[in-house]
Design an enzyme around this catalytic site. Structure first.
Site, short mmCIF file in Angstrom:
data_model
loop_
_atom_site.label_atom_id
_atom_site.label_comp_id
_atom_site.label_asym_id
_atom_site.label_seq_id
_atom_site.Cartn_x
_atom_site.Cartn_y
_atom_site.Cartn_z
NE ARG A 1 13.84 -2.49 -0.59
CZ ARG A 1 12.72 -1.53 -1.07
NH1 ARG A 1 11.81 -1.40 -0.01
NH2 ARG A 1 13.31 -1.20 -1.98
CG ASP B 1 10.37 4.62 1.45
OD1 ASP B 1 11.84 4.72 0.91
OD2 ASP B 1 9.64 4.53 0.39
CG ASP C 1 10.92 -0.01 -4.93
OD1 ASP C 1 12.23 0.66 -4.71
OD2 ASP C 1 9.86 -0.20 -4.58
CG ASP D 1 4.78 0.66 1.72
OD1 ASP D 1 4.99 1.35 1.09
OD2 ASP D 1 5.28 -0.30 1.97
CG ASP D 2 3.21 5.85 0.16
OD1 ASP D 2 2.68 6.51 1.04
OD2 ASP D 2 3.96 6.75 -0.89
C1 GAL Z 1 9.33 3.21 -2.06
C2 GAL Z 1 9.20 2.08 -1.95
C3 GAL Z 1 8.40 0.77 -1.90
C4 GAL Z 1 7.36 1.35 -1.23
C5 GAL Z 1 6.95 2.65 -1.52
C6 GAL Z 1 5.76 3.75 -1.13
O1 GAL Z 1 9.98 3.91 -2.07
O2 GAL Z 1 10.80 1.50 -2.61
O3 GAL Z 1 8.96 -0.17 -0.95
O4 GAL Z 1 7.40 1.53 -0.50
O5 GAL Z 1 7.90 3.39 -1.97
O6 GAL Z 1 5.51 4.74 -1.87
#
Ligand code: GAL
Length: 436
Positions: A232, A176, A236, A97-98
């Site tokens: 999604r 995202d 979150d 992920d990020d």
């Molecule tokens: C949010 C997302 C999370 C994660 C995060 C990373 O927007 O809902 O699941 O990916 O960013 O910064």
């Protein structure tokens, strides 16, 4: 799998007159959840990549580690999944992920590059490691100048980034919008998602596309048409089974997410899935990233049962290397996973509700039914399920398998009643018996 065609780019150019190459997407910031209904013409051609015919299963780094990820962690996660039975159970996506990116800050100030300190061998080498061990590698980016955690985003460079991901051997992209951009008009979100979708399709690699927009702008109504494989359905998840209201006025708990999906089942199916967010099983309130105080073993098992029966992607969000035996038994239950991975891809519907108990049911490819009897309340309750009354199927004689106890039951020719503990889901598979 070659996907090269000019058509998506022509479509993109026609449909997205307001966003030309090199321009970045910068929706306004507003935390009000919108009631966006702006309609934009969508492509009339099929943008499918023929991937994710069953919900993707794997692991994602975010829910436990947040941006604190590196090559050693990812490799040791892969190694652990090979020995603890998760790979054998079907969890094959390893999704970063990020936080894999080198720079924090705007794309206009920084190129998109891998962090050489966190990933000294580079992303291609990590993808090779994953592939050699029978896994697929996923990555994360976003259409803005910055991602949600402030790292360099795509910002109008979708084509260039998609080609880079493909050259590394990437198999899954979570793209995202950054969930803070709740007020972005639907047409803007559609256009940036379509840009990346067509860019991925134009590479020579099959890359599963997760269009992540936190369940806003009715994304389920249009994401499959622009080639997304999953999206999604909500903000979150927090590490809670049933927190009163929304934690920090934002997060959804397990039951919130379940309810959110209840009216969206028509949008999910092979190749295009409602995503109820990554699993919280095993976080136990100890996440470095997610808020929440954790759930009990029973609640985590119920959460897993529900995500499975509604056909959500199953992306484990905890630290794989320290899962308890109970959590591993939860996550590797092949009877429960079979509900999720059934080739028909029909999600469970809420078919009956009495007080705080609910019955969810789904059709399976072999003609059987998957059933979850859920007790949302805080007192033990008896739940009765009648095939004719609750499932509207004329099965006078039927047999069941209790999927958590691994026990075959029946045949029965009367309604089935079972005691369900608070926050428990008893899950069954049910077959019609031929007349004697
Ligand atoms: C949010 C997302 C999370 C994660 C995060 C990373 O927007 O809902 O699941 O990916 O960013 O910064």
């Amino acid at each position: 799998m070659p996907h090269v065609t000019l058509l998506p780019f022509l479509l993109s150019a026609l449909l997205l007159p307001h966003l030309t190459s090199g321009q970045s997407w910068s929706p306004s910031w507003n935390t009000t959840v919108p009631t966006c209904n702006t309609t934009t013409p969508l492509p009339t051609v099929n943008l499918t990549n023929h991937l994710a015919l069953t919900p993707p299963m794997g692991w994602s780094s975010w829910n436990y580690f947040g941006p604190d990820i590196n090559e050693t962690l990812i490799k040791s996660t892969i190694d652990a999944m090979l020995t603890n039975g998760l790979h054998a159970a079907g969890y094959i996506y390893i999704n970063l992920d990020d936080g894999w990116q080198r720079y924090k800050g705007r794309r206009s100030s920084h190129p998109l590059e891998v962090d050489p300190v966190k990933f000294p061998s580079g992303m291609k080498s990590l993808a090779d490691y994953a592939h050699t061990h029978g896994f697929k590698l996923g990555i994360y980016s976003g259409p803005g100048e910055k991602t949600c955690a402030g790292y360099t985003g795509s910002a109008g460079h979708a084509r260039e980034d998609a080609e880079m991901f493909a050259s590394w051997g990437i198999d899954h992209l979570k793209y995202d919008s950054c969930c803070s951009h709740a007020s972005a008009p639907q047409s803007e979100v559609q256009s940036v998602m379509l840009d990346m979708s067509t860019a991925l399709l134009a590479t020579d690699r099959g890359i599963v596309f997760h269009a992540c927009h936190c369940g806003w702008t009715d994304i389920w109504t249009w994401a499959a048409e622009i080639g997304a494989n999953q999206w999604r359905i909500g903000q979150d998840i927090s590490d809670d089974f049933n927190y009163p209201g929304n934690r920090e006025k934002y997060y959804f708990d397990v039951l919130d997410m379940l309810d959110r999906g209840a009216n969206l089942t028509q949008y999910t199916g092979p190749g295009h899935w409602n995503d109820y967010d990554m699993l919280i099983v095993g976080l136990n309130g100890e996440s470095k990233q997610l808020v929440g105080t954790g759930a009990s073993n029973v609640e985590y098992r119920t959460h897993f049962s529900l995500w499975s029966i509604v056909c959500s992607p199953l992306l484990i969000g905890s630290d794989i290397r320290s899962l308890s035996a109970y959590d591993l038994a939860t996550l590797t239950n092949s009877d429960i996973i079979a509900l999720n991975q059934d080739p028909l891809g029909i999600p469970a519907e809420l078919v009956a509700e009495v007080g705080e108990t609910q019955i969810y049911a789904k059709e399976m490819a072999d003609g059987s039914m998957g059933i979850a009897l859920l007790n949302r309340g805080s007192a033990t309750a008896d739940v009765t399920m009648s095939p004719r009354r609750d499932l509207t199927i004329p099965w006078d004689v039927y047999k069941m398998r209790d999927l958590w106890k691994g026990k075959d039951l029946g045949p029965y020719d009367i309604p089935f009643t079972v005691e369900v503990q608070p926050h428990e889901a008893r899950v069954y598979r049910m077959w019609k018996c031929a007349p004697a």
